[in-house]
Design an enzyme around this catalytic site. Structure first.
Site, PDB file in Angstrom:
ATOM      1  N   LEU A 133      -3.501  -2.426   4.507  1.00  0.00           N
ATOM      2  CA  LEU A 133      -2.423  -2.443   2.919  1.00  0.00           C
ATOM      3  C   LEU A 133      -1.400  -1.170   3.538  1.00  0.00           C
ATOM      4  O   LEU A 133      -2.066  -0.137   3.670  1.00  0.00           O
ATOM      5  CB  LEU A 133      -3.084  -2.104   1.990  1.00  0.00           C
ATOM      6  CG  LEU A 133      -2.009  -2.068   0.540  1.00  0.00           C
ATOM      7  CD1 LEU A 133      -1.886  -3.323   0.500  1.00  0.00           C
ATOM      8  CD2 LEU A 133      -3.109  -1.582  -0.634  1.00  0.00           C
ATOM      9  N   ASP A 134      -0.120  -1.543   3.620  1.00  0.00           N
ATOM     10  CA  ASP A 134       1.404  -0.008   3.549  1.00  0.00           C
ATOM     11  C   ASP A 134       0.706  -0.169   4.488  1.00  0.00           C
ATOM     12  O   ASP A 134       1.264   1.856   4.269  1.00  0.00           O
ATOM     13  CB  ASP A 134       0.816   0.515   2.552  1.00  0.00           C
ATOM     14  CG  ASP A 134       0.961  -0.660   1.148  1.00  0.00           C
ATOM     15  OD1 ASP A 134       2.432  -1.549   0.748  1.00  0.00           O
ATOM     16  OD2 ASP A 134       1.379  -0.170  -0.044  1.00  0.00           O
ATOM     17  N   ALA A 135       0.562  -0.027   5.772  1.00  0.00           N
ATOM     18  CA  ALA A 135       0.127   0.569   7.119  1.00  0.00           C
ATOM     19  C   ALA A 135       1.001   0.168   8.403  1.00  0.00           C
ATOM     20  O   ALA A 135       0.576   0.115   9.404  1.00  0.00           O
ATOM     21  CB  ALA A 135      -1.090   0.823   7.358  1.00  0.00           C
TER      22      ALA A 135
END
Length: 283
Positions: free
Chosen positions: A227-229
């Protein structure tokens, strides 16, 4: 347009330019980068279509031999830039990024066909349809895993029907399941504020205001199961100070999100973003 990466070695540029010259190809734009940490070479070449005796498919077929010789990554591409790219946009309630993208497309600033907008709320249906673009409302039932899975299956069906070059999560407040992240790898782009991971959860701007932060930023990245990486395409910041209210910070944050997403999407559509592992080169 030709993009690829391969292990660095002597003679790569000569091999590429020689191959193109042998077929009469005229290079209109070329960019190169060697990454000393990984030992890989990356390039983006724009070739005038009218200088070649074959089309993009023919170039792809013939260049395959060179790509194999240079041990290029399997993600190397040949794309016809004369084909107008397509995008599908996923939204929730916040409309600032969608409004911005619609305006850029309508003014001719962003060269892409937005084939559809899909929302888990219908708040942005009217503005989408005012631009002549279909809007699909796919509700996500809260606390219902099976219903959520069915909703994502519907989103997948709607997106895949357009075979888009880009799937843009324009403040879409749902986490893509891992299988969709894999299926849309290298095509799904997300935008989020810069307060992650420092200020997680509800009201990040309130948390940041309490801490007295001095910068508000945004990150545009490819979507992965982490997530979001995912690989970062573009980032930018804008300054805030003690005189800014929470509302001021939210407004400035939305401004920087719009610009950063539009810039990242443009680079993606122009084939300027090459991904290697979890890093990107923007050529």
């Amino acid at each position: 347009m030709l993009t690829f990466g391969c292990p660095d070695r002597t003679g790569i540029i000569a091999r590429i330019s020689g191959f193109l010259a042998d077929h009469g190809g005229m290079i209109a734009e070329a960019a190169y980068h060697t990454d000393p940490d990984s030992g890989w070479f990356f390039t983006r070449q724009v070739v005038r279509a009218d200088s070649l005796p074959f089309d993009a498919a023919g170039l792809r077929e013939r260049f395959g031999e060179v790509a194999n010789e240079l041990s290029a990554e399997s993600s190397w591409q040949v794309r016809d830039t004369g084909e107008r790219p397509r995008a599908v946009v996923l939204v929730s309630k916040a409309g600032h990024c969608l409004y911005d993208l619609l305006g850029r497309v309508a003014s001719g600033e962003l060269d892409v066909d937005i084939a559809a907008v899909i929302g888990n709320h219908d708040s942005l249906a009217d503005i989408t349809r005012a631009h002549g673009i279909p809007f699909h409302h796919v509700p996500f039932p809260a606390g219902d895993p099976e219903g959520k899975a069915a909703a994502f299956a519907k989103v997948r069906e709607l997106v895949d029907a357009h075979d888009p070059h880009a799937i843009v999560l324009a403040r879409f407040m749902q986490v893509l399941p891992a299988d969709l992240c894999t299926e849309w790898a290298g095509r799904a782009l997300n935008i989020h504020h810069s307060f992650l991971p420092s200020f997680i959860g509800a009201k990040p701007y309130h948390q940041a205001h309490t801490r007295g932060v001095k910068l508000v930023g945004a990150t545009c990245h490819y979507v992965t199961a982490d997530l979001d990486a995912g690989p970062i395409i573009e980032q930018d910041v804008i300054r805030v100070d003690h005189g800014d209210s929470v509302q001021d910070m939210v407004r400035k944050g939305r401004d920087i999100e719009k610009v950063t997403l539009a810039r990242g999407l443009r680079w993606h559509l122009e084939g300027r973003v090459l991904v290697h592992g979890n890093r990107t080169m923007v050529l």
